[in-house]
Design a protein around this motif. Sequence first.
Motif, mmCIF file in Angstrom:
data_model
loop_
_atom_site.group_PDB
_atom_site.id
_atom_site.type_symbol
_atom_site.label_atom_id
_atom_site.label_comp_id
_atom_site.label_asym_id
_atom_site.label_seq_id
_atom_site.Cartn_x
_atom_site.Cartn_y
_atom_site.Cartn_z
ATOM 1 N N SER A 37 0.733 -1.338 -0.006
ATOM 2 C CA SER A 37 0.057 0.106 0.110
ATOM 3 C C SER A 37 0.806 1.130 -0.036
ATOM 4 O O SER A 37 0.489 2.311 -0.579
ATOM 5 C CB SER A 37 -1.033 0.192 1.324
ATOM 6 O OG SER A 37 -0.055 -0.010 2.221
ATOM 7 N N LEU A 56 1.747 1.698 -3.556
ATOM 8 C CA LEU A 56 0.647 2.250 -4.382
ATOM 9 C C LEU A 56 0.397 3.755 -4.040
ATOM 10 O O LEU A 56 0.027 4.481 -4.971
ATOM 11 C CB LEU A 56 -0.482 1.601 -4.099
ATOM 12 C CG LEU A 56 -0.572 0.079 -4.737
ATOM 13 C CD1 LEU A 56 -1.818 -0.621 -4.135
ATOM 14 C CD2 LEU A 56 -0.567 0.101 -6.103
ATOM 15 N N CYS A 57 0.699 4.096 -2.723
ATOM 16 C CA CYS A 57 0.273 5.445 -2.302
ATOM 17 C C CYS A 57 1.444 6.376 -2.972
ATOM 18 O O CYS A 57 1.188 7.667 -3.411
ATOM 19 C CB CYS A 57 0.518 5.625 -0.687
ATOM 20 S SG CYS A 57 0.197 7.247 -0.137
ATOM 21 N N GLU A 92 -8.882 2.105 1.625
ATOM 22 C CA GLU A 92 -7.237 1.837 1.254
ATOM 23 C C GLU A 92 -7.356 1.665 -0.549
ATOM 24 O O GLU A 92 -6.398 2.044 -0.812
ATOM 25 C CB GLU A 92 -7.221 0.170 1.546
ATOM 26 C CG GLU A 92 -5.670 -0.283 1.206
ATOM 27 C CD GLU A 92 -5.601 -1.769 1.712
ATOM 28 O OE1 GLU A 92 -4.539 -2.416 1.232
ATOM 29 O OE2 GLU A 92 -6.008 -1.994 2.741
ATOM 30 N N GLY A 151 -5.113 4.406 -2.319
ATOM 31 C CA GLY A 151 -3.755 3.968 -3.329
ATOM 32 C C GLY A 151 -4.168 4.627 -4.581
ATOM 33 O O GLY A 151 -3.008 5.256 -4.958
ATOM 34 N N GLU A 152 -5.195 4.863 -4.958
ATOM 35 C CA GLU A 152 -5.342 5.599 -6.233
ATOM 36 C C GLU A 152 -5.060 7.004 -6.210
ATOM 37 O O GLU A 152 -4.489 7.797 -7.162
ATOM 38 C CB GLU A 152 -6.767 5.092 -6.874
ATOM 39 C CG GLU A 152 -7.007 3.883 -7.126
ATOM 40 C CD GLU A 152 -8.353 3.520 -7.850
ATOM 41 O OE1 GLU A 152 -8.999 4.409 -7.965
ATOM 42 O OE2 GLU A 152 -8.653 2.286 -8.070
#
Length: 176
Positions: A6, A9-10, A147, A151-152
């Motif tokens: 995560s 992705l962040c 989440e 993340g996006e």
Amino acid sequence: MKRRTSVGLCRIGQASERNKARLRSGWDRYESAIAAASAGDADRLLDCLRAHKPLADADRDRLVTYIGTKLRRRRWPLWLEQALGRPPTAADYDLLADLVAKTGRKRGRVFDAPAHRAARLAEVLLSVRSGRLDARLRSHLIDNACEIEGGESGVTIDPERVRNLLGHPTARARRR
């Protein structure tokens, strides 16, 4: 195949948002962006800050004046005085952008758009299950929605904020 964390992705989401802001700000300068923000349109200033465009000394003074009109000096956080007293770091640009987004928004505009998107996603996830859900499963689905959207978008979304938005659907309906 390597599983993405995560945190990774962040970082991807933050880089994507920074790149979009850089493209939107283009040739824009802080002088004109701050003037537009003073007139009520903070989007240009937000794009410049999120794109991490370097601040000149005169631009820093203009930004101090703008923030001073929106937020009383005694309410300034400690990091703000440090960020405006020297050339800002990458983290300072993000904090400044968040502060301008919070204080410079127009009446009725949504401050926390990623939380609203997470609430819509959680609403969809919750509607898939028919019948009544137990609190643990509902909490898990809301955490997953936070989440995914976090993340996006590259930000951390507070699940309590999403629970509050789900409890007040009219606030989310105005955003659409």
